[in-house]
Design an enzyme around this catalytic site. Sequence first.
Site, PDB file in Angstrom:
ATOM      1  N   ARG A  30       0.823  -1.216   0.000  1.00 39.52           N
ATOM      2  CA  ARG A  30       0.000   0.000   0.000  1.00 39.52           C
ATOM      3  C   ARG A  30       0.856   1.265   0.000  1.00 39.52           C
ATOM      4  NH1 ARG A  30      -5.128  -1.368   4.040  1.00 39.52           N
ATOM      5  NH2 ARG A  30      -6.509  -2.092   2.363  1.00 39.52           N
ATOM      6  N   LYS A  70     -18.568 -16.530   2.991  1.00 38.29           N
ATOM      7  CA  LYS A  70     -19.992 -16.299   3.232  1.00 38.29           C
ATOM      8  C   LYS A  70     -20.757 -15.732   2.040  1.00 38.29           C
ATOM      9  CE  LYS A  70     -19.582 -15.423   8.172  1.00 38.29           C
ATOM     10  NZ  LYS A  70     -19.558 -14.317   9.141  1.00 38.29           N
ATOM     11  N   GLY A 124      -7.913  -7.955  -1.067  1.00 39.84           N
ATOM     12  CA  GLY A 124      -8.051  -8.877   0.055  1.00 39.84           C
ATOM     13  C   GLY A 124      -7.340 -10.202  -0.152  1.00 39.84           C
ATOM     14  N   GLY A 172     -12.462  -4.050   2.081  1.00 42.68           N
ATOM     15  CA  GLY A 172     -13.875  -3.657   2.197  1.00 42.68           C
ATOM     16  C   GLY A 172     -14.289  -2.655   1.132  1.00 42.68           C
TER      17      GLY A 172
HETATM   18  C1  3PG Z   1      -8.585  -1.544   5.261  1.00 41.27           C
HETATM   19  O1  3PG Z   1      -7.500  -1.983   5.681  1.00 41.27           O
HETATM   20  O2  3PG Z   1      -9.482  -2.276   4.826  1.00 41.27           O
HETATM   21  C2  3PG Z   1      -8.769  -0.054   5.205  1.00 41.27           C
HETATM   22  O3  3PG Z   1      -7.607   0.611   5.515  1.00 41.27           O
HETATM   23  C3  3PG Z   1      -9.921   0.376   6.080  1.00 41.27           C
HETATM   24  O4  3PG Z   1      -9.674   0.049   7.428  1.00 41.27           O
HETATM   25  P1  3PG Z   1     -10.884  -0.106   8.428  1.00 41.27           P
HETATM   26  O5  3PG Z   1     -11.642  -1.337   8.021  1.00 41.27           O
HETATM   27  O6  3PG Z   1     -10.294  -0.203   9.808  1.00 41.27           O
HETATM   28  O7  3PG Z   1     -11.759   1.129   8.278  1.00 41.27           O
END
Ligand code: 3PG
Length: 419
Positions: free
Chosen positions: A40, A206, A375, A398
């Site tokens: 990142r 899921k 992810g 997310g």
């Molecule tokens: C992540 O790692 O998915 C983002 O940096 C967001 O982090 P968070 O889910 O703690 O808001």
Amino acid sequence: MSKLTVKDLNVRGKRVLMRVDYNVPMEEKDGQMVINDDTRIKETLPTLKFLANQGAKVILMAHLGRPKGQRDPSLSLRPVAAKLADLLGKPVAFVDDCIGEKVEKTAGALQPGDVLLLENVRYYLEEEANDPVFSEKLAKVADIYVNDAFGAAHRAHASTEGVARVVAKRGGQCAAGLLMERELKFLGDELDKPVRPFVVILGGAKVSDKIKVINNLLEKADSILIGGAMAYTFRLAMGSKVGKSLVEPDKTDLALSALEKAKARKVQFLLPSDNVVATPVKTDKLNKKGKPVIDIVNPRVNEGVDIPDTEEGVDIGPATAKAFSEVVHKAKTILWNGPMGIFEDPRFAEGTFAVARAVVEATQNNGAKSIIGGGDSVKALNKAKLGDKVTFMSTGGGASLEYLEGQVLPGVAALADNS
Ligand code: 3PG
Ligand code: MG
């Protein structure tokens, strides 16, 4: 509508306050916090170099972990400043706060091309509350606001949303960074008007996590291939036996409605026709959270879709891997999100790796655009050492899921449109 980007700005001599997603995995080693994966950080270098070359004074803000308003020293961004300086090949200043006099003083002394990283914005509860007064305080050092933090753009927080509103209200520009622009291009535009066939591979545990993504992509894809534990909820919905597999019995209606939608829209919808299964056994050991450790023993290939009562599905089987690969090989656009099995365990990684190889082969041999939705699929590709052989890997977790669901991300909505 496309967004204003850093390429549209005149930043010379201006203070550019830029949100980045430096929420990187860290680990304590000999009393020091060490960064395990700097992807990142690396991915923001093009924007940083661009801004520095154009003579901007760059002030970076980011979050690390979820300190919930506490100054947790293990969640300090100081080690990230050191890593960034390494990667940029020049000094990066650091201030142990993100608002206040010290920040304003340091920002005021910056020269064109300088880079400053501020401390974890989540040391303040006001950050996640998107507090307007806190946003005003952050905005004090900004002539221009840039958001390059796609991975945090699903959060309507002060540093991702509120501060942009403040800067825009006083006539300042709010633009996307180059990473943000790429993320929106590959996860957005390229999938909205895909070169066909457009094949989507979805895995993960899921159905409830992925159902909105499935429903949105059923509007666009030619084929959807389903793996991971969520496949067992689909099988349960269709009346198969799932043994001890991880399932969501209360989500079978969602699974059935997705299957109906696929049929109505004539989208090819493939579920595993065979699986690797294994037997879970309780042990006397407890894990870190105090829960009993379950060993998974005696893996074998189970032909057909019914899984015996004492076993659970842990990966797609070889016939499924072959069938999925054949579909992927014909694709011109591929989106992959979610592993096919418990790939962290080498015994159950082959299905995920087979899909990874097929995605790379389609990219190399068929000219397919391969887009990896962040992810675990990124982790799996890197584990298979294939990460550099796909078209694009998202830095979002997310955020990429919400974007693939078709949702408007607050951090993107707050940026100016490019009209
Ligand atoms: C992540 O790692 O998915 C983002 O940096 C967001 O982090 P968070 O889910 O703690 O808001
Ligand atoms: Mg997260």
